[in-house]
Scaffold this motif. Structure first.
Motif, PDB file in Angstrom:
ATOM      1  N   THR A   5      -9.082  -2.452  -7.261  1.00 15.94           N
ATOM      2  CA  THR A   5      -8.912  -2.072  -5.858  1.00 15.94           C
ATOM      3  C   THR A   5      -7.587  -1.348  -5.660  1.00 15.94           C
ATOM      4  O   THR A   5      -7.521  -0.327  -4.977  1.00 15.94           O
ATOM      5  CB  THR A   5      -8.980  -3.311  -4.949  1.00 15.94           C
ATOM      6  OG1 THR A   5     -10.212  -3.987  -5.194  1.00 15.94           O
ATOM      7  CG2 THR A   5      -8.874  -2.930  -3.491  1.00 15.94           C
ATOM      8  N   TRP A   6      -6.506  -1.874  -6.276  1.00 19.14           N
ATOM      9  CA  TRP A   6      -5.201  -1.216  -6.168  1.00 19.14           C
ATOM     10  C   TRP A   6      -5.247   0.177  -6.804  1.00 19.14           C
ATOM     11  O   TRP A   6      -4.640   1.113  -6.288  1.00 19.14           O
ATOM     12  CB  TRP A   6      -4.118  -2.060  -6.831  1.00 19.14           C
ATOM     13  CG  TRP A   6      -3.806  -3.335  -6.122  1.00 19.14           C
ATOM     14  CD1 TRP A   6      -3.936  -4.598  -6.619  1.00 19.14           C
ATOM     15  CD2 TRP A   6      -3.296  -3.487  -4.795  1.00 19.14           C
ATOM     16  NE1 TRP A   6      -3.550  -5.515  -5.679  1.00 19.14           N
ATOM     17  CE2 TRP A   6      -3.151  -4.866  -4.553  1.00 19.14           C
ATOM     18  CE3 TRP A   6      -2.950  -2.593  -3.782  1.00 19.14           C
ATOM     19  CZ2 TRP A   6      -2.677  -5.372  -3.354  1.00 19.14           C
ATOM     20  CZ3 TRP A   6      -2.482  -3.101  -2.580  1.00 19.14           C
ATOM     21  CH2 TRP A   6      -2.339  -4.469  -2.375  1.00 19.14           C
ATOM     22  N   LEU A   9      -7.019   2.513  -4.411  1.00 21.45           N
ATOM     23  CA  LEU A   9      -6.130   2.840  -3.285  1.00 21.45           C
ATOM     24  C   LEU A   9      -5.033   3.814  -3.719  1.00 21.45           C
ATOM     25  O   LEU A   9      -4.686   4.732  -2.976  1.00 21.45           O
ATOM     26  CB  LEU A   9      -5.515   1.562  -2.713  1.00 21.45           C
ATOM     27  CG  LEU A   9      -6.446   0.661  -1.924  1.00 21.45           C
ATOM     28  CD1 LEU A   9      -5.768  -0.663  -1.598  1.00 21.45           C
ATOM     29  CD2 LEU A   9      -6.913   1.346  -0.649  1.00 21.45           C
ATOM     30  N   CYS A  12      -6.603   7.280  -3.973  1.00 18.50           N
ATOM     31  CA  CYS A  12      -6.853   7.829  -2.628  1.00 18.50           C
ATOM     32  C   CYS A  12      -5.550   8.289  -1.981  1.00 18.50           C
ATOM     33  O   CYS A  12      -5.493   9.365  -1.369  1.00 18.50           O
ATOM     34  CB  CYS A  12      -7.542   6.789  -1.740  1.00 18.50           C
ATOM     35  SG  CYS A  12      -9.245   6.467  -2.191  1.00 18.50           S
ATOM     36  N   TRP A  13      -4.494   7.485  -2.128  1.00 17.35           N
ATOM     37  CA  TRP A  13      -3.205   7.849  -1.535  1.00 17.35           C
ATOM     38  C   TRP A  13      -2.636   9.090  -2.221  1.00 17.35           C
ATOM     39  O   TRP A  13      -2.053   9.952  -1.569  1.00 17.35           O
ATOM     40  CB  TRP A  13      -2.227   6.676  -1.630  1.00 17.35           C
ATOM     41  CG  TRP A  13      -1.013   6.895  -0.788  1.00 17.35           C
ATOM     42  CD1 TRP A  13       0.207   7.319  -1.209  1.00 17.35           C
ATOM     43  CD2 TRP A  13      -0.910   6.737   0.627  1.00 17.35           C
ATOM     44  NE1 TRP A  13       1.064   7.433  -0.151  1.00 17.35           N
ATOM     45  CE2 TRP A  13       0.406   7.065   0.989  1.00 17.35           C
ATOM     46  CE3 TRP A  13      -1.801   6.328   1.619  1.00 17.35           C
ATOM     47  CZ2 TRP A  13       0.854   7.005   2.300  1.00 17.35           C
ATOM     48  CZ3 TRP A  13      -1.343   6.269   2.914  1.00 17.35           C
ATOM     49  CH2 TRP A  13      -0.041   6.610   3.254  1.00 17.35           C
ATOM     50  N   LEU A  49       1.573   1.051  -4.607  1.00 16.67           N
ATOM     51  CA  LEU A  49       0.179   0.939  -5.054  1.00 16.67           C
ATOM     52  C   LEU A  49       0.062   1.038  -6.568  1.00 16.67           C
ATOM     53  O   LEU A  49      -0.704   0.297  -7.189  1.00 16.67           O
ATOM     54  CB  LEU A  49      -0.674   2.009  -4.371  1.00 16.67           C
ATOM     55  CG  LEU A  49      -0.890   1.827  -2.869  1.00 16.67           C
ATOM     56  CD1 LEU A  49      -1.572   3.052  -2.285  1.00 16.67           C
ATOM     57  CD2 LEU A  49      -1.684   0.572  -2.583  1.00 16.67           C
TER      58      LEU A  49
END
Length: 146
Positions: A5-6, A9, A12-13, A49
């Motif tokens: 999940t990290w 993220l 995406c960031w 992240l």
């Protein structure tokens, strides 16, 4: 949260940072403090992240990956109309990456410490009472009180 999940993220960031940094807009009207704060926040989040996605790799790797992304974005901005590569942006990227790594390193170290402590407690219970170590808290409903 799980490491996957990290990682998602963080990707995406990273995409959001690339798109927003390379979008051809006029940044000359922005006050200097706005640009600095956006760079610091953006790269602090990215470093956090990355650091959370791979806590065992260490904060230096998260900082280096974040800084590499910042350098590449600044270099790419030199070729985009209405954008420019700037040293002060790179400095604020470095500051943001350092802030994100520092904040999450403290959290990651605490989580790893608590995990090791819990593992030692479980091991100690297994040594003291091997049968009790395999019982789950909900296995004995008479112990639960409202």
């Amino acid at each position: 949260m799980q490491s996957k999940t990290w990682i998602r993220l963080a990707w995406c960031w990273t995409v959001m940072l690339w798109v927003s940094s390379l979008w051809p807009i006029d940044t000359t009207e922005m006050p200097w403090w706005w640009s600095w704060s956006m760079h610091i926040v953006g790269y602090a989040v990215l470093a956090a992240l990355i650091n959370l996605s791979s806590p065992r790799q260490g904060p230096s790797q998260a900082w280096a990956l974040t800084l590499t992304c910042g350098v590449l974005i600044e270099l790419a901005q030199a070729f985009i109309p209405q954008r420019e590569a700037a040293w002060d942006d790179l400095v604020s990227n470095i500051m943001g990456a350092g802030l994100g790594v520092w904040l999450t390193s403290r959290r990651v170290r605490l989580a790893l410490h608590l995990n090791r402590r819990n593992q030692r407690q479980v091991s100690a219970r297994r040594v003291d009472n091997p049968e009790a170590a395999h019982e789950s808290p909900s296995a004995n409903p008479s112990e639960h009180r409202d």
